[in-house]
Design an enzyme around this catalytic site. Sequence first.
Site, mmCIF file in Angstrom:
data_model
loop_
_atom_site.group_PDB
_atom_site.id
_atom_site.type_symbol
_atom_site.label_atom_id
_atom_site.label_comp_id
_atom_site.label_asym_id
_atom_site.label_seq_id
_atom_site.Cartn_x
_atom_site.Cartn_y
_atom_site.Cartn_z
ATOM 1 C CB SER A 262 -0.943 -0.074 1.205
ATOM 2 O OG SER A 262 -2.075 0.703 0.935
ATOM 3 C CE LYS A 266 -0.014 5.196 -1.927
ATOM 4 N NZ LYS A 266 -1.006 4.504 -2.662
ATOM 5 C CD1 TRP A 353 -7.974 3.192 -1.765
ATOM 6 C CD2 TRP A 353 -9.634 4.342 -2.721
ATOM 7 N NE1 TRP A 353 -7.857 4.497 -1.376
ATOM 8 C CE2 TRP A 353 -8.860 5.232 -1.947
ATOM 9 C CE3 TRP A 353 -10.735 4.849 -3.420
ATOM 10 C CZ2 TRP A 353 -9.142 6.594 -1.844
ATOM 11 C CZ3 TRP A 353 -11.016 6.215 -3.322
ATOM 12 C CH2 TRP A 353 -10.224 7.062 -2.540
ATOM 13 C CG HIS A 403 -5.683 -2.512 0.595
ATOM 14 N ND1 HIS A 403 -4.952 -2.166 -0.517
ATOM 15 C CD2 HIS A 403 -5.167 -1.779 1.619
ATOM 16 C CE1 HIS A 403 -4.046 -1.261 -0.184
ATOM 17 N NE2 HIS A 403 -4.154 -1.020 1.102
HETATM 18 C C1 GTR Z 1 -5.414 4.417 1.784
HETATM 19 C C2 GTR Z 1 -4.812 5.267 0.702
HETATM 20 C C3 GTR Z 1 -4.094 4.381 -0.245
HETATM 21 C C4 GTR Z 1 -3.217 3.362 0.438
HETATM 22 C C5 GTR Z 1 -3.761 2.880 1.760
HETATM 23 C C6 GTR Z 1 -2.771 2.216 2.709
HETATM 24 O O1 GTR Z 1 -6.222 5.096 2.638
HETATM 25 O O2 GTR Z 1 -5.828 5.978 0.074
HETATM 26 O O3 GTR Z 1 -3.364 5.156 -1.182
HETATM 27 O O4 GTR Z 1 -1.943 3.842 0.583
HETATM 28 O O5 GTR Z 1 -4.337 3.879 2.493
HETATM 29 O O6 GTR Z 1 -1.610 2.599 2.782
HETATM 30 O O7 GTR Z 1 -3.199 1.317 3.423
#
Ligand code: GTR
Length: 424
Positions: A262, A266, A353, A403
């Site tokens: 996540s 990045k 997402w 996720h």
């Molecule tokens: C979310 C965000 C994502 C992702 C995620 C995470 O809220 O919008 O870009 O990075 O968090 O890191 O779990």
Amino acid sequence: MKKTFFLLIALLITQLIFAQQFVPNYDESKVPKFVVPDPLVTFNQKKVKNVKDWEKKRRPELLKIFTQNMFGEIPGDLKILSVEILEQSENAYNGKAKRKQVLLHFEKNGKKLGFTILLYLPKNVEKAPLFLGYNFYGNHTVANDADIIISDAWVENNPSFGIINNQLTEQSRGVRSNRWAIEKMLESGIGLATIYYGEVDPDKNDFTDGIHPLFYTDDQKHPAKNEWGSIAAWSWGLSRAMDYLVTDSDVDVSKVIVFGHSRLGKTSLWAGATDQRFAAVISNNSGCGGAALSKRKFGETVGRINTAFPHWFCDNFKNYNNKEELMPFDQHEMLALIAPRPLYVASAEDDQWADPKGELLGAYYATPVFNLYGKKGITITELPPVNQPILNTLAYHIRTGKHDVTEYDWEQYIKWAKEQLNIE
Ligand code: GTR
């Protein structure tokens, strides 16, 4: 009274506009038509014909544009001041691993920072390949191991992990062990190095803590528009961890695989792009600002990420809020910066997402650069069936589920890493 009324109305209208602007699109037919910048054509419209053109011209100009307009410049140099071995054991993880907890100290302009690397190294390997990745809630959450030191750094509250008052406690020990297949890694002869990301920079829109202030001059309170946000700061931390790892005789420094999930995916991508000592890179559900193409505006968008997390990227990136079509670059070119080193992009079916298709296309459009080196990448533009990984140098899978980081993900990463890096 009248004034308050008008203020309230103004507030309501702004909120309405905001809400309308950020309704995420999940409909493929509403994805705008867009031009994907060609990674093999320079900003001066010169065709990149070979590895030399790529390495001498195109790669540096892309690295520069991502640095200046997205992640931000690091305002100076900072080396490890000293290394402190806080703890080590020859007999950890049910006798399967050596464990080390290593604190790196930094100091600049009279200010200090330290972060701790937790290492598990397979016992039967002389110099171990490693997965290196940040964790979200402290080193002690990655395993049920009573000897892992609890960080005292700021942490986001999470009552389900017993985290209140932004403090880590004993209650959260092992709560994220499901996300780290340590047993499987050790059995495969690969170690793990992990760091709590909040020790490098607490994940909040506050630039007075973490690593940033060490670089401030005078009464500066915030990095300049083209200077680093938190993601660049975290990826800086991974590079400093690498500075330590090259001195650790138990580690095979030619086989350090940088991993992240996540926001930390990045981060692992940016670390891999900026530091070529990382032998391979894994992006787990990295989404917007990670592996997913921004110009698709599917799920999370540039405007939305910069509003919800204004501290992640440099301020210049906000110039593209709701203006993705004006970006002279897109995320496939960040993936291309990792070539020819192995890169794994992974998505999850229920993680719309993060735009799984956008992540696949990121890998697809990065592939010509991998091909330049004779390496295989992704040749499909439609999502492959779930749980059917494509294990090329540039690898991709979409698994079932949400996720997260699962056992399934790690099974693929381990198999692929062993193949790609010739790990016995
Ligand atoms: C979310 C965000 C994502 C992702 C995620 C995470 O809220 O919008 O870009 O990075 O968090 O890191 O779990």
